[in-house]
Write a protein that holds these residues in place. Structure first.
Motif, mmCIF file in Angstrom:
data_model
loop_
_atom_site.group_PDB
_atom_site.id
_atom_site.type_symbol
_atom_site.label_atom_id
_atom_site.label_comp_id
_atom_site.label_asym_id
_atom_site.label_seq_id
_atom_site.Cartn_x
_atom_site.Cartn_y
_atom_site.Cartn_z
ATOM 1 N N GLY A 1 0.801 -1.215 0.000
ATOM 2 C CA GLY A 1 0.000 0.000 0.000
ATOM 3 C C GLY A 1 0.837 1.270 0.000
ATOM 4 O O GLY A 1 0.703 2.110 -0.899
ATOM 5 N N PRO A 2 1.727 1.443 0.979
ATOM 6 C CA PRO A 2 2.531 2.662 1.009
ATOM 7 C C PRO A 2 3.369 2.871 -0.246
ATOM 8 O O PRO A 2 3.678 4.005 -0.614
ATOM 9 N N ALA A 3 3.729 1.781 -0.943
ATOM 10 C CA ALA A 3 4.545 1.911 -2.146
ATOM 11 C C ALA A 3 3.727 2.381 -3.342
ATOM 12 O O ALA A 3 4.229 3.118 -4.195
ATOM 13 N N ILE A 4 2.460 1.959 -3.428
ATOM 14 C CA ILE A 4 1.698 2.253 -4.641
ATOM 15 C C ILE A 4 0.878 3.536 -4.567
ATOM 16 O O ILE A 4 0.462 4.050 -5.611
ATOM 17 N N TYR A 5 0.654 4.080 -3.380
ATOM 18 C CA TYR A 5 -0.170 5.282 -3.305
ATOM 19 C C TYR A 5 0.449 6.443 -4.101
ATOM 20 O O TYR A 5 -0.264 7.123 -4.853
ATOM 21 N N PRO A 6 1.764 6.709 -3.999
ATOM 22 C CA PRO A 6 2.344 7.767 -4.839
ATOM 23 C C PRO A 6 2.254 7.445 -6.328
ATOM 24 O O PRO A 6 2.079 8.347 -7.158
ATOM 25 N N PHE A 7 2.374 6.158 -6.674
ATOM 26 C CA PHE A 7 2.273 5.741 -8.074
ATOM 27 C C PHE A 7 0.896 6.067 -8.632
ATOM 28 O O PHE A 7 0.767 6.595 -9.749
ATOM 29 N N LEU A 8 -0.151 5.792 -7.866
ATOM 30 C CA LEU A 8 -1.505 6.071 -8.327
ATOM 31 C C LEU A 8 -1.782 7.570 -8.379
ATOM 32 O O LEU A 8 -2.521 8.043 -9.249
ATOM 33 N N ALA A 9 -1.188 8.328 -7.469
ATOM 34 C CA ALA A 9 -1.347 9.786 -7.509
ATOM 35 C C ALA A 9 -0.695 10.369 -8.758
ATOM 36 O O ALA A 9 -1.194 11.335 -9.340
ATOM 37 N N LYS A 10 0.404 9.747 -9.181
ATOM 38 C CA LYS A 10 1.126 10.217 -10.378
ATOM 39 C C LYS A 10 0.399 9.820 -11.657
ATOM 40 O O LYS A 10 0.490 10.515 -12.677
ATOM 41 N N HIS A 11 -0.321 8.691 -11.617
ATOM 42 C CA HIS A 11 -1.019 8.181 -12.803
ATOM 43 C C HIS A 11 -2.504 7.990 -12.459
ATOM 44 O O HIS A 11 -2.979 6.854 -12.310
ATOM 45 N N PRO A 12 -3.259 9.071 -12.344
ATOM 46 C CA PRO A 12 -4.652 8.973 -11.869
ATOM 47 C C PRO A 12 -5.597 8.253 -12.823
ATOM 48 O O PRO A 12 -6.700 7.884 -12.417
ATOM 49 N N GLU A 13 -5.191 8.048 -14.073
ATOM 50 C CA GLU A 13 -6.072 7.368 -15.028
ATOM 51 C C GLU A 13 -5.955 5.845 -14.953
ATOM 52 O O GLU A 13 -6.692 5.135 -15.633
ATOM 53 N N ILE A 14 -5.027 5.337 -14.154
ATOM 54 C CA ILE A 14 -4.944 3.890 -13.947
ATOM 55 C C ILE A 14 -6.002 3.469 -12.940
ATOM 56 O O ILE A 14 -6.125 4.060 -11.866
ATOM 57 N N ARG A 15 -6.769 2.444 -13.272
ATOM 58 C CA ARG A 15 -7.798 1.921 -12.358
ATOM 59 C C ARG A 15 -7.258 0.622 -11.766
ATOM 60 O O ARG A 15 -7.455 -0.470 -12.325
ATOM 61 N N LEU A 16 -6.584 0.751 -10.638
ATOM 62 C CA LEU A 16 -5.981 -0.412 -10.003
ATOM 63 C C LEU A 16 -7.013 -1.178 -9.198
ATOM 64 O O LEU A 16 -7.715 -0.616 -8.365
ATOM 65 N N MET A 17 -7.097 -2.487 -9.459
ATOM 66 C CA MET A 17 -7.921 -3.386 -8.662
ATOM 67 C C MET A 17 -6.971 -4.352 -7.965
ATOM 68 O O MET A 17 -6.416 -5.248 -8.599
ATOM 69 N N LEU A 18 -6.752 -4.130 -6.679
ATOM 70 C CA LEU A 18 -5.797 -4.910 -5.903
ATOM 71 C C LEU A 18 -6.545 -5.821 -4.948
ATOM 72 O O LEU A 18 -7.296 -5.366 -4.091
ATOM 73 N N GLU A 19 -6.325 -7.120 -5.087
ATOM 74 C CA GLU A 19 -6.950 -8.100 -4.196
ATOM 75 C C GLU A 19 -5.881 -8.700 -3.296
ATOM 76 O O GLU A 19 -4.909 -9.282 -3.774
ATOM 77 N N LEU A 20 -6.063 -8.551 -1.990
ATOM 78 C CA LEU A 20 -5.142 -9.145 -1.026
ATOM 79 C C LEU A 20 -5.686 -10.511 -0.627
ATOM 80 O O LEU A 20 -6.761 -10.611 -0.033
ATOM 81 N N ASN A 21 -4.941 -11.550 -0.986
ATOM 82 C CA ASN A 21 -5.401 -12.911 -0.752
ATOM 83 C C ASN A 21 -4.195 -13.829 -0.760
ATOM 84 O O ASN A 21 -3.336 -13.722 -1.630
ATOM 85 N N ASP A 22 -4.140 -14.737 0.221
ATOM 86 C CA ASP A 22 -2.998 -15.649 0.314
ATOM 87 C C ASP A 22 -3.211 -16.957 -0.453
ATOM 88 O O ASP A 22 -2.313 -17.798 -0.488
ATOM 89 N N ARG A 23 -4.369 -17.145 -1.044
ATOM 90 C CA ARG A 23 -4.613 -18.401 -1.752
ATOM 91 C C ARG A 23 -3.826 -18.438 -3.061
ATOM 92 O O ARG A 23 -3.385 -17.403 -3.567
ATOM 93 N N ARG A 24 -3.673 -19.625 -3.606
ATOM 94 C CA ARG A 24 -3.013 -19.779 -4.905
ATOM 95 C C ARG A 24 -3.911 -19.204 -5.997
ATOM 96 O O ARG A 24 -5.085 -19.502 -6.055
ATOM 97 N N ILE A 25 -3.318 -18.402 -6.874
ATOM 98 C CA ILE A 25 -4.069 -17.711 -7.912
ATOM 99 C C ILE A 25 -3.694 -18.282 -9.281
ATOM 100 O O ILE A 25 -2.511 -18.439 -9.600
ATOM 101 N N ASP A 26 -4.713 -18.588 -10.089
ATOM 102 C CA ASP A 26 -4.489 -18.896 -11.500
ATOM 103 C C ASP A 26 -4.589 -17.570 -12.241
ATOM 104 O O ASP A 26 -5.681 -17.088 -12.545
ATOM 105 N N VAL A 27 -3.442 -16.961 -12.512
ATOM 106 C CA VAL A 27 -3.404 -15.576 -12.978
ATOM 107 C C VAL A 27 -4.209 -15.393 -14.257
ATOM 108 O O VAL A 27 -5.060 -14.502 -14.352
ATOM 109 N N ALA A 28 -3.947 -16.229 -15.264
ATOM 110 C CA ALA A 28 -4.607 -16.056 -16.554
ATOM 111 C C ALA A 28 -6.093 -16.365 -16.463
ATOM 112 O O ALA A 28 -6.935 -15.598 -16.951
#
Length: 299
Positions: free
Chosen positions: A108-135
């Motif tokens: 969180g602390p790392a990406i907040y400045p990134f999103l402020a710099k690029h306000p047109e990016i719509r970041l959807m961040l899911e915090l989850n420890d389960r195994r993810i099938d990315v594709a």
């Protein structure tokens, strides 16, 4: 011919679970959302959503249609974002999955400045420890901690990661401080339950050294594991990004048994064969710069 706005509206309703919430996210009236859905159902010749006064659910046809509809909407969004990137802009959706504790403490602390710099990016961040099938689950990438993956994903290194054995000064005063793997095995352990095994693994000259401690507590959350160790409930084998502050505060003490943990890394990984977007590259560069080398939590 099916209209794209109808398909996108259907996907949003299915994901949000209600017409009202979909209307809010799309910034449309509820009646417009209903009209688009009705028109789409006429075009495909099937009922896609089952509506009652209390809940909304997918029909069998709707569930089958949703999979392809989601990909269509994603492809269109990605195409529009790619055109914007050609003009030097970073816009559009970016879907990322990350571990719960690491995400809360450091992502969180790392990406907040990134999103402020690029306000047109719509970041959807899911915090989850389960195994993810990315594709299959529609993510652009995952942020993970551990050994680098060796199949199906392309991984970019973000930061080094160290694991250390820790316990509270009170626990060590009561039970003694182990000085070897054999002595460690006699102690109560606080284990990460998602691994499914209760042991500690270390790198050795002749291969991995595995120590099976006495089961004391199993948890699937790093914050709670750290707090349990601080409370004196046992020994924890933990990454320094979780326990670093507690070590510096004197709440936890590092235990040296003569062997080191197997090397691990923090990385971002995207599906093999998919061209990574400029957004994802910029996101990864932002994290790499924010974490530092060595990472700030090891300072």
């Amino acid at each position: 011919m099916m209209k794209l706005d109808g398909i996108a509206t259907f996907v949003m309703v299915a994901e949000s679970g209600s017409l009202s919430e979909a209307a809010r996210r799309l910034r449309l009236s509820r009646s417009v959302v209903s009209e688009r859905l009705a028109e789409l159902e006429r075009e495909v010749g099937a009922i896609l959503l089952r509506r009652t006064t209390r809940k909304l659910s997918l029909t069998e046809d709707g569930a089958a249609f949703l999979s392809r509809a989601s990909r269509i909407v994603r492809e269109v969004e990605d195409a529009a974002a790619e055109l914007a990137e050609r003009r030097g802009e970073l816009v559009g959706p970016l879907r990322i999955s990350a571990p719960v504790t690491f995400g809360r403490m450091h992502l969180g602390p790392a990406i907040y400045p990134f999103l402020a710099k690029h306000p047109e990016i719509r970041l959807m961040l899911e915090l989850n420890d389960r195994r993810i099938d990315v594709a299959a689950e529609g993510y652009d990438a995952v942020v993970r901690h551990g050994p680098m993956p060796d199949s199906g994903l392309v991984a970019w290194h973000l930061a080094t990661s160290r694991r250390v054995l820790v316990a509270s000064p009170g626990y060590l005063a009561r039970h003694g401080t182990p000085a070897s793997p054999a002595e460690l095995g006699a102690h109560r352990g606080i284990f990460y339950s998602n691994r499914g095994v209760e042991d500690w693994r270390f790198a050795g000259d002749d291969g991995a050294t595995i120590v099976r401690g006495t089961f004391g507590l199993g948890l699937n959350n790093g914050d709670m594991m750290r707090d349990a160790a601080i409370a004196g409930l046992g020994i924890m084998h933990a990454p320094t990004f979780i326990v670093g502050d507690a070590i510096r505060a004197g709440q936890l003490q590092v235990i040296d048994i003569g062997v080191q943990a197997e090397p691990e890394t923090i990385y971002v990984a995207h599906p093999e064969g998919r061209h990574p977007s400029a957004k994802l590259r910029a996101f990864s560069d932002c994290l790499r710069s924010a974490f530092g080398d060595p990472p700030y939590w090891d300072a």
